[in-house]
Motif scaffolding. Structure first.
Motif, PDB file in Angstrom:
ATOM      1  N   ASP A  35       0.838  -1.197   0.000  1.00  0.00           N
ATOM      2  CA  ASP A  35       0.000   0.000   0.000  1.00  0.00           C
ATOM      3  C   ASP A  35       0.879   1.254   0.000  1.00  0.00           C
ATOM      4  O   ASP A  35       0.565   2.249  -0.663  1.00  0.00           O
ATOM      5  CB  ASP A  35      -0.926   0.027   1.216  1.00  0.00           C
ATOM      6  CG  ASP A  35      -1.992  -1.040   1.158  1.00  0.00           C
ATOM      7  OD1 ASP A  35      -2.469  -1.372   0.051  1.00  0.00           O
ATOM      8  OD2 ASP A  35      -2.357  -1.557   2.240  1.00  0.00           O
ATOM      9  N   LEU A  36       1.986   1.203   0.738  1.00  0.00           N
ATOM     10  CA  LEU A  36       2.920   2.334   0.741  1.00  0.00           C
ATOM     11  C   LEU A  36       3.545   2.519  -0.638  1.00  0.00           C
ATOM     12  O   LEU A  36       3.720   3.645  -1.113  1.00  0.00           O
ATOM     13  CB  LEU A  36       4.013   2.124   1.788  1.00  0.00           C
ATOM     14  CG  LEU A  36       3.548   2.070   3.241  1.00  0.00           C
ATOM     15  CD1 LEU A  36       4.735   1.773   4.160  1.00  0.00           C
ATOM     16  CD2 LEU A  36       2.873   3.361   3.639  1.00  0.00           C
ATOM     17  N   ARG A  37       3.868   1.415  -1.307  1.00  0.00           N
ATOM     18  CA  ARG A  37       4.436   1.492  -2.656  1.00  0.00           C
ATOM     19  C   ARG A  37       3.422   2.108  -3.624  1.00  0.00           C
ATOM     20  O   ARG A  37       3.755   2.950  -4.440  1.00  0.00           O
ATOM     21  CB  ARG A  37       4.865   0.111  -3.147  1.00  0.00           C
ATOM     22  CG  ARG A  37       5.356   0.135  -4.592  1.00  0.00           C
ATOM     23  CD  ARG A  37       5.800  -1.213  -5.032  1.00  0.00           C
ATOM     24  NE  ARG A  37       7.170  -1.364  -4.568  1.00  0.00           N
ATOM     25  CZ  ARG A  37       8.026  -2.230  -5.060  1.00  0.00           C
ATOM     26  NH1 ARG A  37       7.664  -3.054  -6.005  1.00  0.00           N
ATOM     27  NH2 ARG A  37       9.240  -2.303  -4.620  1.00  0.00           N
ATOM     28  N   ARG A  38       2.169   1.674  -3.516  1.00  0.00           N
ATOM     29  CA  ARG A  38       1.125   2.234  -4.382  1.00  0.00           C
ATOM     30  C   ARG A  38       0.960   3.736  -4.161  1.00  0.00           C
ATOM     31  O   ARG A  38       0.794   4.489  -5.105  1.00  0.00           O
ATOM     32  CB  ARG A  38      -0.205   1.526  -4.132  1.00  0.00           C
ATOM     33  CG  ARG A  38      -0.253   0.139  -4.683  1.00  0.00           C
ATOM     34  CD  ARG A  38      -1.643  -0.459  -4.474  1.00  0.00           C
ATOM     35  NE  ARG A  38      -1.653  -1.839  -4.889  1.00  0.00           N
ATOM     36  CZ  ARG A  38      -1.872  -2.862  -4.086  1.00  0.00           C
ATOM     37  NH1 ARG A  38      -2.142  -2.664  -2.812  1.00  0.00           N
ATOM     38  NH2 ARG A  38      -1.855  -4.084  -4.542  1.00  0.00           N
ATOM     39  N   SER A  39       1.006   4.162  -2.909  1.00  0.00           N
ATOM     40  CA  SER A  39       0.910   5.593  -2.608  1.00  0.00           C
ATOM     41  C   SER A  39       2.106   6.343  -3.188  1.00  0.00           C
ATOM     42  O   SER A  39       1.959   7.432  -3.753  1.00  0.00           O
ATOM     43  CB  SER A  39       0.845   5.826  -1.097  1.00  0.00           C
ATOM     44  OG  SER A  39      -0.347   5.307  -0.583  1.00  0.00           O
ATOM     45  N   PHE A  40       3.284   5.771  -3.041  1.00  0.00           N
ATOM     46  CA  PHE A  40       4.516   6.351  -3.579  1.00  0.00           C
ATOM     47  C   PHE A  40       4.382   6.559  -5.089  1.00  0.00           C
ATOM     48  O   PHE A  40       4.624   7.655  -5.616  1.00  0.00           O
ATOM     49  CB  PHE A  40       5.677   5.399  -3.248  1.00  0.00           C
ATOM     50  CG  PHE A  40       6.997   5.724  -3.880  1.00  0.00           C
ATOM     51  CD1 PHE A  40       7.788   6.736  -3.380  1.00  0.00           C
ATOM     52  CD2 PHE A  40       7.468   4.981  -4.958  1.00  0.00           C
ATOM     53  CE1 PHE A  40       9.029   7.024  -3.950  1.00  0.00           C
ATOM     54  CE2 PHE A  40       8.694   5.253  -5.528  1.00  0.00           C
ATOM     55  CZ  PHE A  40       9.475   6.282  -5.026  1.00  0.00           C
ATOM     56  N   VAL A  41       3.950   5.519  -5.794  1.00  0.00           N
ATOM     57  CA  VAL A  41       3.789   5.569  -7.248  1.00  0.00           C
ATOM     58  C   VAL A  41       2.734   6.610  -7.631  1.00  0.00           C
ATOM     59  O   VAL A  41       2.965   7.479  -8.482  1.00  0.00           O
ATOM     60  CB  VAL A  41       3.421   4.178  -7.813  1.00  0.00           C
ATOM     61  CG1 VAL A  41       2.907   4.256  -9.240  1.00  0.00           C
ATOM     62  CG2 VAL A  41       4.627   3.247  -7.731  1.00  0.00           C
ATOM     63  N   SER A  42       1.575   6.543  -7.010  1.00  0.00           N
ATOM     64  CA  SER A  42       0.476   7.452  -7.353  1.00  0.00           C
ATOM     65  C   SER A  42       0.843   8.903  -7.080  1.00  0.00           C
ATOM     66  O   SER A  42       0.541   9.794  -7.884  1.00  0.00           O
ATOM     67  CB  SER A  42      -0.783   7.081  -6.572  1.00  0.00           C
ATOM     68  OG  SER A  42      -1.230   5.802  -6.949  1.00  0.00           O
ATOM     69  N   ASP A  43       1.497   9.169  -5.946  1.00  0.00           N
ATOM     70  CA  ASP A  43       1.874  10.544  -5.611  1.00  0.00           C
ATOM     71  C   ASP A  43       2.876  11.108  -6.607  1.00  0.00           C
ATOM     72  O   ASP A  43       2.772  12.276  -7.014  1.00  0.00           O
ATOM     73  CB  ASP A  43       2.442  10.621  -4.195  1.00  0.00           C
ATOM     74  CG  ASP A  43       1.384  10.437  -3.118  1.00  0.00           C
ATOM     75  OD1 ASP A  43       0.172  10.410  -3.451  1.00  0.00           O
ATOM     76  OD2 ASP A  43       1.763  10.303  -1.938  1.00  0.00           O
ATOM     77  N   LEU A  44       3.862  10.293  -7.012  1.00  0.00           N
ATOM     78  CA  LEU A  44       4.842  10.764  -7.991  1.00  0.00           C
ATOM     79  C   LEU A  44       4.188  11.034  -9.351  1.00  0.00           C
ATOM     80  O   LEU A  44       4.460  12.055  -9.986  1.00  0.00           O
ATOM     81  CB  LEU A  44       5.980   9.755  -8.152  1.00  0.00           C
ATOM     82  CG  LEU A  44       7.014   9.763  -7.039  1.00  0.00           C
ATOM     83  CD1 LEU A  44       7.959   8.576  -7.185  1.00  0.00           C
ATOM     84  CD2 LEU A  44       7.795  11.063  -7.038  1.00  0.00           C
ATOM     85  N   LEU A  45       3.325  10.123  -9.782  1.00  0.00           N
ATOM     86  CA  LEU A  45       2.643  10.318 -11.061  1.00  0.00           C
ATOM     87  C   LEU A  45       1.736  11.534 -11.008  1.00  0.00           C
ATOM     88  O   LEU A  45       1.655  12.311 -11.966  1.00  0.00           O
ATOM     89  CB  LEU A  45       1.855   9.065 -11.450  1.00  0.00           C
ATOM     90  CG  LEU A  45       2.707   7.840 -11.788  1.00  0.00           C
ATOM     91  CD1 LEU A  45       1.818   6.625 -11.999  1.00  0.00           C
ATOM     92  CD2 LEU A  45       3.575   8.095 -13.012  1.00  0.00           C
TER      93      LEU A  45
END
Length: 92
Positions: A35-45
């Motif tokens: 979930d942290l990885r998904r947030s990381f990806v989504s926030d950067l995009l």
């Protein structure tokens, strides 16, 4: 509780346990490392980072994996659509 710090690598279960403890303390729904990885990806995009760069930062071998982790939803699509300019030509 007396917790000891032992030098070395963290095992997967230790990370899950830490996140579960912090979620309980913060009174939020449990979440996983992914979930942290998904947030990381989504926030950067969402901030406008290039998906190929985000894929490398996330350790993904393919941007397809990165795209699957993108959780921005419909609002991101609508925002992207506003950036598109389609010239209009009147035909008589």
């Amino acid at each position: 509780m007396n917790e000891r710090i032992i030098p070395g690598r963290l095992i997967t279960q230790a990370v899950y346990n830490m996140l579960s403890k912090r979620a309980l303390q913060a009174r939020v729904k449990k979440f996983s490392p992914h979930d942290l990885r998904r947030s990381f990806v989504s926030d950067l995009l969402d901030a406008g980072a290039d998906i190929a760069v985000v894929a490398r930062m996330a350790g993904h071998a393919s941007v397809i994996t990165t795209a699957r982790d993108d959780r921005r939803g419909e609002q991101a699509k609508q925002k992207a659509a506003t950036m598109l300019h389609v010239p209009y030509m009147w035909r008589s």
